[in-house]
Design a protein around this motif. Structure first.
Motif, short mmCIF file in Angstrom:
data_model
loop_
_atom_site.label_atom_id
_atom_site.label_comp_id
_atom_site.label_asym_id
_atom_site.label_seq_id
_atom_site.Cartn_x
_atom_site.Cartn_y
_atom_site.Cartn_z
N GLN A 97 0.84 -1.20 0.00
CA GLN A 97 0.00 0.00 0.00
C GLN A 97 0.87 1.25 0.00
O GLN A 97 0.61 2.21 -0.73
N THR A 98 1.93 1.22 0.82
CA THR A 98 2.84 2.37 0.87
C THR A 98 3.50 2.58 -0.47
O THR A 98 3.61 3.72 -0.95
N ILE A 99 3.94 1.47 -1.09
CA ILE A 99 4.57 1.57 -2.42
C ILE A 99 3.57 2.14 -3.43
O ILE A 99 3.91 3.01 -4.23
N GLU A 100 2.34 1.64 -3.37
CA GLU A 100 1.32 2.13 -4.30
C GLU A 100 1.05 3.62 -4.07
O GLU A 100 0.96 4.40 -5.02
N GLU A 101 0.97 4.01 -2.78
CA GLU A 101 0.76 5.43 -2.47
C GLU A 101 1.93 6.26 -2.97
O GLU A 101 1.75 7.34 -3.54
N LEU A 102 3.15 5.75 -2.75
CA LEU A 102 4.34 6.47 -3.21
C LEU A 102 4.37 6.56 -4.73
O LEU A 102 4.75 7.59 -5.29
N GLU A 103 3.98 5.46 -5.40
CA GLU A 103 3.92 5.49 -6.87
C GLU A 103 2.90 6.51 -7.34
O GLU A 103 3.14 7.26 -8.29
N ASN A 104 1.72 6.54 -6.66
CA ASN A 104 0.70 7.54 -7.02
C ASN A 104 1.22 8.94 -6.78
O ASN A 104 1.03 9.84 -7.61
N LEU A 162 4.35 9.83 -6.71
CA LEU A 162 5.38 10.06 -7.72
C LEU A 162 4.75 10.43 -9.05
O LEU A 162 5.18 11.37 -9.73
N ARG A 163 3.69 9.69 -9.44
CA ARG A 163 2.99 9.98 -10.68
C ARG A 163 2.41 11.40 -10.66
O ARG A 163 2.54 12.16 -11.61
N ASP A 164 1.79 11.75 -9.51
CA ASP A 164 1.23 13.10 -9.36
C ASP A 164 2.33 14.15 -9.46
O ASP A 164 2.16 15.18 -10.14
N LYS A 165 3.45 13.88 -8.81
CA LYS A 165 4.57 14.84 -8.85
C LYS A 165 5.12 14.95 -10.27
O LYS A 165 5.47 16.04 -10.72
N GLU A 166 5.21 13.81 -10.97
CA GLU A 166 5.70 13.86 -12.35
C GLU A 166 4.75 14.67 -13.23
O GLU A 166 5.19 15.45 -14.07
N GLU A 167 3.42 14.48 -13.02
CA GLU A 167 2.45 15.26 -13.77
C GLU A 167 2.60 16.75 -13.43
O GLU A 167 2.54 17.61 -14.31
N GLU A 168 2.78 17.02 -12.15
CA GLU A 168 2.95 18.41 -11.72
C GLU A 168 4.22 19.00 -12.32
O GLU A 168 4.23 20.15 -12.76
N ILE A 169 5.29 18.19 -12.37
CA ILE A 169 6.54 18.65 -12.97
C ILE A 169 6.33 18.95 -14.45
O ILE A 169 6.81 19.96 -14.97
N GLU A 170 5.58 18.06 -15.16
CA GLU A 170 5.30 18.29 -16.57
C GLU A 170 4.51 19.59 -16.76
O GLU A 170 4.81 20.39 -17.65
N LYS A 171 3.50 19.80 -15.89
CA LYS A 171 2.72 21.03 -15.97
C LYS A 171 3.61 22.24 -15.72
O LYS A 171 3.51 23.25 -16.42
N LEU A 172 4.49 22.10 -14.71
CA LEU A 172 5.39 23.21 -14.40
C LEU A 172 6.37 23.47 -15.55
O LEU A 172 6.69 24.62 -15.84
N LYS A 173 6.80 22.38 -16.21
CA LYS A 173 7.68 22.55 -17.38
C LYS A 173 6.95 23.30 -18.48
O LYS A 173 7.50 24.20 -19.12
N GLU A 174 5.68 22.90 -18.73
CA GLU A 174 4.88 23.58 -19.74
C GLU A 174 4.69 25.05 -19.36
O GLU A 174 4.82 25.94 -20.21
#
Length: 189
Positions: free
Chosen positions: A85-92, A94-106
């Protein structure tokens, strides 16, 4: 956790070897052979008991380990579930942060484009302000020349009026002189 131990049954001791020709104390002659048989029988039993005891100890260790593992299995499963569950939460996350990073890059790219446009507009504004200052200076020069020209024209008009008045006076005098000459000619004729 239970630990099982095999115990030596009461009264069974490990046999001692008796050297040949010796009798145990209190032994009757002729019973030596019987004692040897008993001893070897007891020795065999002792070995069996000893082996069973060792096997029991090994088995008890195995049982203990298995009991530990069996009591730890639900804990391990629980920990594994929690970790998953912790890994899944961390992956989620991480995914959210990566999306946020992409938005910030844009947004950064958009901001860079806007900064370039701002720089271009600032440069154009500075150039326009410079041209505006030059045009203002030219306008001020033109207004000054216009005023000077207007003053010159006013002075010219004044001079022209004065000249016209002078000419009018001279014309009037000449007209009077002509009239006087004409009268004189008439009178003389």
């Amino acid at each position: 956790m239970k630990v099982f131990k095999l115990r030596n049954p009461a009264g069974v001791t490990s046999p001692r070897r008796i050297p040949s020709g010796q009798r145990p104390s209190g032994a009757k002659p002729g019973t030596e052979r019987l004692s040897r048989q008993e001893l070897s029988s007891k020795n065999g039993e002792g070995n069996l008991i000893h082996r069973a005891d060792e096997t029991g100890r090994g088995s008890s260790r195995q049982v203990t380990e298995l009991e530990c593992q069996s009591t730890q299995t639900p804990v391990i499963k629980s920990q594994k579930t929690e970790l998953n569950q912790t890994i899944e939460e961390l992956e989620n996350t991480l995914r959210d942060k990566e999306e946020e990073i992409e938005k910030l890059k844009e947004e950064l790219e958009t901001m860079n484009d806007l900064m370039e446009q701002k720089d271009t507009l600032t440069q154009n504004l500075e150039e326009t302000e410079l041209r505006s200052r030059v045009l203002e200076e030219q306008l001020a020069g033109a207004e000054q020349r216009l005023q000077e020209n207007q003053e010159e024209q006013e002075n010219f008009r004044k001079s022209l009026r004065t000249l016209l008045e002078l000419l009018d006076g001279k014309i009037f005098e000449l007209t009077e002189l002509r009239d006087t000459l004409a009268r004189l000619i008439e009178e003389a004729s």
